[in-house]
Design an enzyme around this catalytic site. Sequence first.
Site, mmCIF file in Angstrom:
data_model
loop_
_atom_site.group_PDB
_atom_site.id
_atom_site.type_symbol
_atom_site.label_atom_id
_atom_site.label_comp_id
_atom_site.label_asym_id
_atom_site.label_seq_id
_atom_site.Cartn_x
_atom_site.Cartn_y
_atom_site.Cartn_z
ATOM 1 N N SER A 123 0.868 -1.174 0.000
ATOM 2 C CA SER A 123 0.000 0.000 0.000
ATOM 3 C C SER A 123 0.903 1.221 0.000
ATOM 4 O O SER A 123 2.065 1.145 0.415
ATOM 5 C CB SER A 123 -0.879 0.003 1.260
ATOM 6 N N TYR B 145 -1.616 0.250 10.656
ATOM 7 C CA TYR B 145 -1.701 -0.235 9.275
ATOM 8 C C TYR B 145 -0.409 0.077 8.524
ATOM 9 O O TYR B 145 0.106 -0.752 7.763
ATOM 10 C CB TYR B 145 -2.899 0.419 8.588
#
Length: 254
Positions: free
Chosen positions: A139, A152
């Site tokens: 990501s 995250y």
Amino acid sequence: MTATGTPIAVVTGASSGIGAATARQLAAADYRVVLTARRKDRIEALAAEINAAGHQATAYALDVTDRAAVDAFAGAFRTIAVLVNNAGGALGADPVATGDPADWRQMYETNVIGTLNVTQALLPALDASGDGTVVILSSTAGHGTYEGGAGYVAAKNGARVIAETLRLEIVGRPVRVIEIAPGMVKTEEFATTRFRGDDEKAAKVYAGVAEPLTADDVAETITWAVTRPPHVNIDLLVVRPRAQASNTKVHREL
């Protein structure tokens, strides 16, 4: 290769979103896709859809954090052409001072240990294919931090480091390692899951953004990278919507 010569592509987290879209597109690119996820009903329905379209797909219920189950799954394959490590996800958006360690642990287990488990277990079959490809879905969070995202971000940094290190360690072997790092992608579940079903909070993530990326956009990127000639390796491909200049700079028409 299978007995018929059709290359096998394994996609983790294939029950929805980017994983499901990737499975459809790899099947259309003449791979026999093996769909894995915990939600058996979802992947069985997707496999039926892909097969009905004239392609090849098999569903296999799998929790990537269960190493014994992953090893049993891997034992069914002699060779595999492609592994797409897509299983992952985010939980919460709390600051470091108040973040829930259980959320951090779950994100690390899924995004990092799950990727490690499947990659380790399938690497011999990828090697045996003579032309294997490992794809790791990280990501943009793995490349730049933002407030409320530390758990995250830490997990996706871990996934990114697996890709970077594995590429160094297996250079000279017939396996490519590709990292795809998507930015803002609007899927049916990602933000809703992150905010534990709070649709209002989930909607705010995309508020005013005319065209965030779709699961199909990312799947096309994955399929393009995988189908490059064998000597071509896409080390890292960052893909964002035009409206997103960075993790914290997004154009919103409100």
